[in-house]
Design an enzyme around this catalytic site. Structure first.
Site, PDB file in Angstrom:
ATOM      1  N   HIS A  40       0.696  -1.022   0.221  1.00 42.21           N
ATOM      2  CA  HIS A  40       0.138  -0.091  -0.130  1.00 42.21           C
ATOM      3  C   HIS A  40       0.962   1.122  -0.021  1.00 42.21           C
ATOM      4  CE1 HIS A  40       1.053  -0.930   4.174  1.00 42.21           C
ATOM      5  NE2 HIS A  40       1.128   0.359   4.316  1.00 42.21           N
ATOM      6  N   HIS A 127       5.978   5.572  -1.440  1.00 44.44           N
ATOM      7  CA  HIS A 127       6.732   4.401  -1.896  1.00 44.44           C
ATOM      8  C   HIS A 127       6.049   2.957  -1.528  1.00 44.44           C
ATOM      9  CE1 HIS A 127       7.492   4.664   2.541  1.00 44.44           C
ATOM     10  NE2 HIS A 127       7.588   3.258   2.504  1.00 44.44           N
TER      11      HIS A 127
END
Length: 195
Positions: A40, A127
């Protein structure tokens, strides 16, 4: 409930990152390679939120999501934390409309300030965490083996409120999902609960 707000990568993005990291586990098998279902892109970490606060929090966060138009990202290359010295985390980077992403993250962070989210003074570095190293180590050789990394489009159309449940097989559970831009497009449904 331990909560955070995030973007979940669609299946084709997951496939692209998996394909790009495929040589990694064979080359460095002793890293903790994260499971794709756990991937995620965190927008804001909320920490522990009392159950009774969830409805008001969901209303506020959903309204923020509705104010932001959909946008497009890309998964793009590899990076590490920390950026110098031994590394504890290998991640896939994010490109594309990072200004829209940063604006969404900042507005969600501001809206959730009443929950007292910890650690929000750090710079926002979007990220997807793909591996962890305990203890930290030099990952230069691994990054060389992995090459340039994934580069794949990621259309962002919704935001999720996710409950973190450490120690469980289904570690992350989506509590709410909101469509981006629903306030400006009456044809878009604002929220669905997956609780």
């Amino acid at each position: 409930m331990r909560l955070f707000v995030a973007l979940s990568p669609p299946a084709d993005v997951v496939d692209a990152v998996l394909a790009a990291r495929a040589p990694g586990p064979r080359h460095t098998s002793d890293l903790r390679w994260t499971h794709p279902s756990d991937w995620h892109l965190t927008l804001v970490f909320l920490g522990e939120v009392p159950d009774g606060s969830l409805p008001a929090l969901a209303d506020v966060l959903g309204a923020v999501a509705g104010d932001h138009a959909p946008f497009d990202l890309t998964v793009d290359g590899w990076g590490v934390f920390p950026r110098s010295g031994p590394s504890a985390v290998l991640w896939s980077g994010i490109g594309g409309d990072t200004e829209a992403l940063a604006s969404l993250a900042a507005d969600l962070r501001a809206a959730a300030v009443f929950t007292g989210p910890p650690g929000q003074d750090r710079p926002y570095v979007p990220h997807l965490t793909v591996a962890r190293s305990r203890p930290p180590r030099d990952l230069t050789d691994l990054r060389s083996v992995l090459g340039r990394g994934p580069r794949h489009p990621w259309p962002v159309r919704e935001v999720r409120l996710i409950e973190s449940r450490p120690g469980r097989e289904d570690r992350y559970r989506t509590a709410r999902t909101w469509a981006l831009g629903w306030k400006t497009d009456p044809g878009i449904s604002p929220e669905r609960s997956t609780a």
